[in-house]
Design an enzyme around this catalytic site. Structure first.
Site, PDB file in Angstrom:
ATOM      1  N   CYS A 115       0.824  -1.210   0.000  1.00  0.00           N
ATOM      2  CA  CYS A 115       0.000   0.000   0.000  1.00  0.00           C
ATOM      3  C   CYS A 115       0.858   1.260   0.000  1.00  0.00           C
ATOM      4  CB  CYS A 115      -0.930   0.002   1.202  1.00  0.00           C
ATOM      5  SG  CYS A 115      -2.189  -1.302   1.150  1.00  0.00           S
ATOM      6  N   ASP A 139     -22.497  11.706 -11.562  1.00  0.00           N
ATOM      7  CA  ASP A 139     -23.871  11.381 -11.175  1.00  0.00           C
ATOM      8  C   ASP A 139     -23.927  10.541  -9.904  1.00  0.00           C
ATOM      9  OD1 ASP A 139     -22.812   9.025 -12.173  1.00  0.00           O
ATOM     10  OD2 ASP A 139     -24.389   8.692 -13.670  1.00  0.00           O
TER      11      ASP A 139
END
Length: 219
Positions: A45, A139
Site C-alpha cells: 500500500c 452522477d
C-alpha cells in the site's frame, strides 16, 4: 449485497487528512477514484499511495479526484505520508480517509457487518478484503470496481485507461475493445444504424455482422 455497476455510491461523512468531508459534496461535478487499504504502514500500500500521488496530474486532466481510505485513524495517516514520500519520492496531497470505526469499509461492502466497530487490534490480514478501487461518476453512480489481493500491487495506469473509456463512451455511442488505449479505434454500438454511423463517424469497418469499428470520435 455488494455494490454493482450503476448503483449509487453510498454517501458518508468522514474525517480525512484534509478535514471533514461529505463524500457526495466532495465529488461535486467530477469523477472520483476511491481506493482502499487494509492498514497503514503496509509495504504494498505504501508503494500504491506514492504511485497514485505521482499520477495525480493525469487524473486531474480527466476531471477525476483521488481519495484514499485506510482502516486506521487520521493521525496515523499523517505519519504514514512521510514514509510514502521516502519510499516513492511523491508527496501525498490528496485526502486519506480515517476509518477507525470501520463505517466506510462496511458501507462499501469491503468488511462484513460482524467485523466490529473499531480498527484497534485489527491486523492487515483481518482487513484483507479492504483492497478495492471504486470509480464513481459525477452522477454519483459506480462506474467500475476492482479488488486486488494484499500481495498484488494495483495497476493505476489501468484505472486511467478505464476512465478514458468510461468518459468517451458516455459521450458517444461507442464501446472500446480489449487492450484499447486513447486514440485507437473503437466499436460502434448496436443502437447505431449503419446510416447513422456513416453520418456520425464518417464511415466504419465491418469486421463481423455485429462488430463495426471506426476511428475514435473527438471530444
Amino acid at each position: 449485497m455488494g455494490l454493482r455497476i450503476n448503483d449509487t455510491a453510498p454517501d458518508f461523512t468522514a474525517e480525512t487528512t484534509q478535514g471533514e468531508i461529505h463524500f457526495h459534496d466532495w465529488i461535486g461535478g467530477s469523477y472520483a477514484v476511491l481506493f482502499s487499504h487494509p492498514k497503514n504502514f503496509t509495504p504494498v500500500c505504501t508503494t500504491e499511495l506514492g504511485y497514485m500521488a505521482g499520477l495525480a496530474p493525469e487524473f486531474a486532466k480527466r476531471n477525476a479526484k483521488i481519495i484514499g481510505i485506510s482502516v486506521d485513524p487520521v493521525e496515523n495517516h499523517d505519519k504514514w505520508k512521510a514514509d510514502i514520500k521516502t519510499a516513492t519520492g511523491h508527496e501525498v496531497d490528496y485526502p486519506l480517509i480515517g476509518d477507525r470505526d470501520l463505517k466506510v469499509a462496511k458501507l462499501y461492502d469491503m468488511l462484513p457487518a460482524e467485523a466490529g466497530d473499531t480498527s484497534e487490534g485489527r491486523t492487515p490480514a483481518d482487513n484483507a478484503t479492504v483492497r478495492s478501487v471504486f470509480v464513481i461518476g459525477p452522477d454519483k453512480k459506480v462506474k467500475m470496481t476492482l479488488t486486488y489481493p494484499m500481495t498484488t500491487g494495483r495497476n493505476f495506469d489501468e484505472i486511467l485507461r478505464a476512465i478514458d473509456s468510461i468518459q468517451l463512451t458516455a459521450k458517444h455511442q461507442v464501446a472500446t475493445p480489449a487492450q484499447w488505449k486513447q486514440g485507437e479505434d473503437v466499436i460502434i454500438t448496436a443502437a447505431v444504424s449503419d446510416e447513422d454511423a456513416n453520418q456520425r463517424f464518417g464511415g466504419f469497418e465491418r469486421v463481423l455482422p455485429y462488430l463495426r469499428k471506426t476511428k475514435q470520435p473527438s471530444a
